[in-house]
Write an enzyme that holds these catalytic residues in place. Structure first.
Site, PDB file in Angstrom:
ATOM      1  CG  HIS A 116      -4.386  -6.778  -8.013  1.00  0.00           C
ATOM      2  ND1 HIS A 116      -3.198  -6.280  -8.049  1.00  0.00           N
ATOM      3  CD2 HIS A 116      -4.084  -8.310  -8.230  1.00  0.00           C
ATOM      4  CE1 HIS A 116      -2.083  -7.282  -7.982  1.00  0.00           C
ATOM      5  NE2 HIS A 116      -2.713  -8.390  -7.905  1.00  0.00           N
ATOM      6  CG  HIS A 186      -1.962 -10.191 -12.387  1.00  0.00           C
ATOM      7  ND1 HIS A 186      -1.991 -11.461 -12.430  1.00  0.00           N
ATOM      8  CD2 HIS A 186      -1.713  -9.578 -11.105  1.00  0.00           C
ATOM      9  CE1 HIS A 186      -2.104 -11.745 -11.133  1.00  0.00           C
ATOM     10  NE2 HIS A 186      -1.867 -10.793 -10.144  1.00  0.00           N
ATOM     11  CD  GLU A 315       1.593  -9.219  -9.735  1.00  0.00           C
ATOM     12  OE1 GLU A 315       0.923  -8.268  -9.170  1.00  0.00           O
ATOM     13  OE2 GLU A 315       1.545 -10.242  -9.400  1.00  0.00           O
TER      14      GLU A 315
END
Length: 350
Positions: A116, A186, A315
């Site tokens: 991420h 998220h 996501e």
């Protein structure tokens, strides 16, 4: 799906006011949007976090995302709760990639991999915010070398509430050097969080006939595998309890969205009582479904949710580790290009 140019003006109340300060003294603002139907989206300029998403449910309203009341909890959070994720969603194996014929080394914040976007990625930055009248614009410029990524990346994130109870979001990004860009959201969705229950009794459908198997490093092997006759078959709405239990560690997998889905949603989530539904639309080739098996006894703005799976993430993104798989859709962005990506959450209640 260019939601800012629909040709009519949405009746929208936008409120921007001070919220708190980060540990290093940066001012953080609360950004609240409310439409005529009573739906509300509460963002923070810290991480462009979606703190609350309040949906009309008959005579009441339901907040459908997990979060915290205070900024300090978001600063300490390691689960990316409610964040805008960037520069790269998901994992890059060995935190390495080749750009313009040269190997680049990224920050490795999950063992040997990058997850991420690194240690202090987009969800840990303070964004600027502008009230556009019928939408809100968040902006952030990531400097050259940030977490190992080359190029100054200018990112714009547009948010709008539409009258059909849709939260419409759009990303745009440009760079001055060839780089990697793969942005997502998220949110941890839970349509029954106020009762203290997790998400195992929700129903979920993902419009995908294939998924990406993973290696022991938790990155894609490169294979695209059919979901048929497996716990990954979510092509019709299914109760999640048995599907999660069938997988060691639950879901943390990328689904390959069907290209021929036309106007059908990429995914839909249904509350345990079957009355509240969210349809998710996006312009990306995949969705990472994370069932949050690894999060136990989560405590947030509505108290404790006992057990595992307090919420689930959907996501929309390019495939994980795309820079290391030539047959995956590319995540490389060049200075002559503009990154564009749309996500829509549409709610209905019966």
């Amino acid at each position: 799906m260019y939601f800012l140019y629909l040709g009519f003006k949405t009746i929208l109340l936008i409120t921007i006011q001070p919220f708190s300060e980060t540990r290093d003294g940066q001012a953080v603002y609360s950004v609240k949007l409310k439409n005529k139907a009573g739906m509300e989206a509460h963002f923070l300029t810290y991480g462009a976090i979606l703190q609350r998403l309040i949906v009309p449910t008959g005579s009441t309203k339901t907040d459908v995302v997990l979060g915290y009341e205070d900024l300090g909890s978001y600063e300490e959070d390691n689960y990316f709760i409610g964040q805008l994720v960037g520069r790269n969603a998901n994992r890059i194996a060995n935190a390495e990639a080749v750009l313009d014929g040269k190997k680049i080394q990224l920050s490795a914040n999950e063992g040997k991999n990058q997850l991420h976007g690194g240690f202090e990625s987009f969800g840990k930055k303070v964004w600027s915010v502008t009230d556009l009248g019928d939408a809100v614009l968040f902006t952030y410029t990531s400097p050259d070398g940030d977490e190992g990524f080359p190029g100054n990346l200018e990112t714009k994130f547009y948010v709008k509430l539409e009258e059909d109870n849709t939260l419409a979001m759009r990303y745009e990004a440009t760079t001055d050097k060839e780089t990697i860009v793969n942005l997502t959201r998220h949110e941890y969705f839970n349509m029954d969080a106020a009762s203290g229950n997790g998400i195992t009794n929700h129903q979920l459908q993902i419009n995908a006939s294939a998924y990406l198997p993973k290696t022991s490093q938790n990155v894609p092997s490169g294979e695209l595998k059919a979901v048929a006759d497996s716990p990954f078959d979510l092509q019709k709405p299914v109760n999640l309890k048995e599907h999660i239990a069938a997988l060691d560690g639950g879901f943390d997998h990328n689904f390959v969205l069907n290209e021929d889905r036309d106007d059908a949603p990429a995914a839909q989530l249904i509350s345990p009582d079957g009355k509240l539904k969210m349809e998710l639309y996006c312009t990306q080739p995949g969705i990472q479904f994370y069932s949050a098996d690894g999060i136990a006894d989560f405590e947030g703005k509505y108290g404790k949710i006992a057990g595992n799976c307090p919420g689930l993430c959907l996501e929309p993104q390019h495939f994980p580790d795309a820079p290391n798989h030539e047959h995956f859709p590319t995540t490389v962005l060049k200075p002559s290009q503009r990154y564009e990506h749309d996500i829509r959450y549409t709610f209905s209640y019966e």
